[in-house]
Design a protein around this motif. Structure first.
Motif, PDB file in Angstrom:
ATOM      1  N   PHE A 254     -12.384 -45.369  79.302  1.00 17.69           N
ATOM      2  CA  PHE A 254     -12.277 -46.699  79.926  1.00 17.69           C
ATOM      3  C   PHE A 254     -13.207 -46.810  81.128  1.00 17.69           C
ATOM      4  CE2 PHE A 254     -10.454 -49.256  83.363  1.00 17.69           C
ATOM      5  CZ  PHE A 254     -10.427 -50.507  82.754  1.00 17.69           C
ATOM      6  N   LEU A 255     -13.229 -45.775  81.977  1.00 17.20           N
ATOM      7  CA  LEU A 255     -14.072 -45.815  83.168  1.00 17.20           C
ATOM      8  C   LEU A 255     -15.550 -45.865  82.799  1.00 17.20           C
ATOM      9  CD1 LEU A 255     -12.216 -43.245  85.459  1.00 17.20           C
ATOM     10  CD2 LEU A 255     -12.254 -45.733  85.677  1.00 17.20           C
ATOM     11  N   GLU A 256     -15.928 -45.163  81.721  1.00 21.51           N
ATOM     12  CA  GLU A 256     -17.323 -45.186  81.277  1.00 21.51           C
ATOM     13  C   GLU A 256     -17.702 -46.588  80.797  1.00 21.51           C
ATOM     14  OE1 GLU A 256     -17.427 -42.179  78.335  1.00 21.51           O
ATOM     15  OE2 GLU A 256     -17.360 -40.504  79.762  1.00 21.51           O
ATOM     16  N   HIS A 257     -16.815 -47.208  80.017  1.00 23.50           N
ATOM     17  CA  HIS A 257     -17.093 -48.571  79.535  1.00 23.50           C
ATOM     18  C   HIS A 257     -17.126 -49.567  80.693  1.00 23.50           C
ATOM     19  CE1 HIS A 257     -16.128 -46.930  75.535  1.00 23.50           C
ATOM     20  NE2 HIS A 257     -16.758 -47.988  75.054  1.00 23.50           N
ATOM     21  N   PHE A 258     -16.224 -49.406  81.659  1.00 24.33           N
ATOM     22  CA  PHE A 258     -16.185 -50.310  82.805  1.00 24.33           C
ATOM     23  C   PHE A 258     -17.467 -50.195  83.622  1.00 24.33           C
ATOM     24  CE2 PHE A 258     -14.912 -51.352  87.210  1.00 24.33           C
ATOM     25  CZ  PHE A 258     -14.494 -52.656  86.999  1.00 24.33           C
ATOM     26  N   ALA A 259     -17.978 -48.952  83.743  1.00 27.86           N
ATOM     27  CA  ALA A 259     -19.229 -48.758  84.478  1.00 27.86           C
ATOM     28  C   ALA A 259     -20.386 -49.452  83.779  1.00 27.86           C
ATOM     29  CB  ALA A 259     -19.517 -47.263  84.632  1.00 27.86           C
ATOM     30  N   ILE A 260     -20.365 -49.456  82.441  1.00 25.56           N
ATOM     31  CA  ILE A 260     -21.418 -50.131  81.680  1.00 25.56           C
ATOM     32  C   ILE A 260     -21.319 -51.647  81.857  1.00 25.56           C
ATOM     33  CG2 ILE A 260     -22.330 -50.581  79.373  1.00 25.56           C
ATOM     34  CD1 ILE A 260     -22.932 -47.785  80.379  1.00 25.56           C
ATOM     35  N   ILE A 261     -20.093 -52.183  81.873  1.00 25.81           N
ATOM     36  CA  ILE A 261     -19.902 -53.634  82.024  1.00 25.81           C
ATOM     37  C   ILE A 261     -20.490 -54.124  83.342  1.00 25.81           C
ATOM     38  CG2 ILE A 261     -18.140 -55.429  82.337  1.00 25.81           C
ATOM     39  CD1 ILE A 261     -16.375 -53.842  80.386  1.00 25.81           C
ATOM     40  N   ARG A 262     -20.448 -53.292  84.356  1.00 29.00           N
ATOM     41  CA  ARG A 262     -20.926 -53.694  85.686  1.00 29.00           C
ATOM     42  C   ARG A 262     -22.447 -53.661  85.814  1.00 29.00           C
ATOM     43  NH1 ARG A 262     -17.750 -49.925  89.731  1.00 29.00           N
ATOM     44  NH2 ARG A 262     -19.062 -51.073  91.205  1.00 29.00           N
ATOM     45  N   THR A 263     -23.158 -53.128  84.811  1.00 32.91           N
ATOM     46  CA  THR A 263     -24.617 -53.043  84.908  1.00 32.91           C
ATOM     47  C   THR A 263     -25.242 -54.420  84.765  1.00 32.91           C
ATOM     48  OG1 THR A 263     -24.828 -52.608  82.523  1.00 32.91           O
ATOM     49  CG2 THR A 263     -24.619 -50.702  83.970  1.00 32.91           C
ATOM     50  N   TRP A 264     -26.477 -54.547  85.259  1.00 33.24           N
ATOM     51  CA  TRP A 264     -27.150 -55.858  85.253  1.00 33.24           C
ATOM     52  C   TRP A 264     -27.434 -56.367  83.850  1.00 33.24           C
ATOM     53  CZ3 TRP A 264     -31.792 -56.446  82.814  1.00 33.24           C
ATOM     54  CH2 TRP A 264     -32.498 -55.266  82.522  1.00 33.24           C
ATOM     55  N   SER A 265     -27.609 -55.483  82.898  1.00 36.28           N
ATOM     56  CA  SER A 265     -27.954 -55.921  81.537  1.00 36.28           C
ATOM     57  C   SER A 265     -26.733 -56.372  80.742  1.00 36.28           C
ATOM     58  CB  SER A 265     -28.659 -54.792  80.784  1.00 36.28           C
ATOM     59  OG  SER A 265     -27.813 -53.659  80.663  1.00 36.28           O
ATOM     60  N   ILE A 266     -25.541 -56.127  81.257  1.00 36.15           N
ATOM     61  CA  ILE A 266     -24.319 -56.524  80.553  1.00 36.15           C
ATOM     62  C   ILE A 266     -23.569 -57.606  81.328  1.00 36.15           C
ATOM     63  CG2 ILE A 266     -22.056 -55.765  79.733  1.00 36.15           C
ATOM     64  CD1 ILE A 266     -24.243 -54.790  77.957  1.00 36.15           C
ATOM     65  N   GLY A 267     -23.144 -57.279  82.548  1.00 40.93           N
ATOM     66  CA  GLY A 267     -22.311 -58.197  83.328  1.00 40.93           C
ATOM     67  C   GLY A 267     -22.871 -59.602  83.467  1.00 40.93           C
ATOM     68  N   PRO A 268     -24.009 -59.801  84.142  1.00 41.99           N
ATOM     69  CA  PRO A 268     -24.540 -61.150  84.341  1.00 41.99           C
ATOM     70  C   PRO A 268     -24.868 -61.875  83.036  1.00 41.99           C
ATOM     71  CG  PRO A 268     -25.594 -59.574  85.818  1.00 41.99           C
ATOM     72  CD  PRO A 268     -24.795 -58.782  84.851  1.00 41.99           C
ATOM     73  N   PHE A 269     -25.438 -61.147  82.079  1.00 45.44           N
ATOM     74  CA  PHE A 269     -25.873 -61.768  80.820  1.00 45.44           C
ATOM     75  C   PHE A 269     -24.697 -62.364  80.053  1.00 45.44           C
ATOM     76  CE2 PHE A 269     -26.857 -61.498  76.263  1.00 45.44           C
ATOM     77  CZ  PHE A 269     -28.038 -62.215  76.206  1.00 45.44           C
ATOM     78  N   TYR A 270     -23.668 -61.541  79.800  1.00 39.89           N
ATOM     79  CA  TYR A 270     -22.547 -62.018  78.989  1.00 39.89           C
ATOM     80  C   TYR A 270     -21.608 -62.919  79.788  1.00 39.89           C
ATOM     81  CZ  TYR A 270     -24.099 -58.927  75.293  1.00 39.89           C
ATOM     82  OH  TYR A 270     -24.848 -58.334  74.302  1.00 39.89           O
TER      83      TYR A 270
END
Length: 305
Positions: A254-270
């Motif tokens: 979960f923590l690994e996925h949450f860290a990915i969600i916070r990246t610029w290529s995921i969070g702002p885009f989606y």
């Protein structure tokens, strides 16, 4: 030097034991039947050099002896088709070593054979005793460092880089496939004021986001593996592509996925796409004159109060 001339196995090495039932020899080791085999098919392998303890063998001698033992085990299995096989190496009289020259037994086994059980019943050691023994071992044992050639290392890195590139490309493809879909669904939802189509676009966005997060997480894990290979981490077997350093748990995943969600290529885009979908869903409501009339009436009531 005296041991060399009195050692029974050294006589075999020199070819002076004419009674020995020799199986094969090469420049490093000799394989033969023991004088009193425990079972038919029982054989032994010895190094040519006189060495009393297994721990005193050179790295090359260990390799030669154990590879020969492996070859003998294959031959025994093919010749006798036993139910099982013991590979036994003993050091010292307390361990039943009768000849002070390193040797490895290859012993075919059958159910209910004359050898019987070679291990005692379950032990009853206290947990504290086992922990103490473990601590003693860990403080005295260092596994040999596996030497990896520069070519092997380069190829290993190439394998890891290939996966990194594929994950990165897959992430890029997900976004490329998603954009036409949301453009069509949200465009239709805005022009036709369709809540259902807007909701469909949001669902598709969430599905693609989940795929994208998975690709980027895998890419990140293999980038970490790449760095460990480059740093010559000895815990990584040659050519292994297992990126896990520790046992994964639900929390760590979960923590690994949450860290990915916070990246610029995921969070702002989606987040932008989801907000756009919400805006498309609200259009039918916001463009409804009756809705605004009700809002105005509510405001008047509040003001009068």
């Amino acid at each position: 030097m005296k041991d060399i001339f009195t050692c029974a196995f050294c006589k075999i090495v020199r070819g002076e034991d004419f009674k020995v039932r020799e199986i094969a020899r090469n420049s490093k080791v000799i394989a033969f039947f023991p004088t009193n085999p425990a079972l038919l098919g029982h054989c032994m392998v010895i190094p040519r050099r006189h060495v009393e303890s297994f721990s005193d063998l050179t790295d090359e001698e260990v390799k030669d002896v154990m590879l020969a033992a492996q070859s003998l085990s294959k031959g025994v299995q093919q010749a006798f088709e036993p139910d099982g096989l013991n590979i036994i190496q003993s050091n010292g009289e307390a361990a039943s070593q009768s000849v002070p020259h390193v040797h490895v037994h290859v012993l075919p086994r059958w159910e209910n054979d004359r050898v019987g059980e070679i291990w005692p019943p379950d032990s009853d050691y206290q947990e504290s005793e086992k922990d103490q023994a473990l601590a003693q071992l860990k403080s005295n044992i260092v596994l040999p460092k596996i030497s990896v050639s520069s070519e092997d290392k380069r190829q290993h890195l190439a394998f890891a880089q290939d996966i990194i590139s594929r994950m990165s490309q897959s992430s890029s493809n997900v976004k490329s496939w998603l954009l036409p879909v949301v453009t069509a669904t949200y465009g239709y939802a805005f022009t036709q004021e369709s809540i259902a189509v807007a909701l469909l676009g949001m669902i598709v966005t969430l599905v693609f986001a989940f795929l994208d997060i998975g690709y980027l997480r895998t890419e990140r894990m293999y980038r970490n593996l790449y760095e460990r290979i480059a740093a010559e981490d000895t815990s990584i077997p040659p050519y292994s592509l297992n990126y896990k350093q520790t046992q994964e748990t639900r929390k760590t995943i979960f923590l690994e996925h949450f860290a990915i969600i916070r990246t610029w290529s995921i969070g702002p885009f989606y987040t932008f796409l989801i907000l756009t979908g919400l805006a498309a869903m609200s259009m039918p409501v916001l463009s409804n004159s009756e809705f605004w009339s009700q809002v105005i009436e509510i405001i008047k009531i509040i003001q009068n109060d």
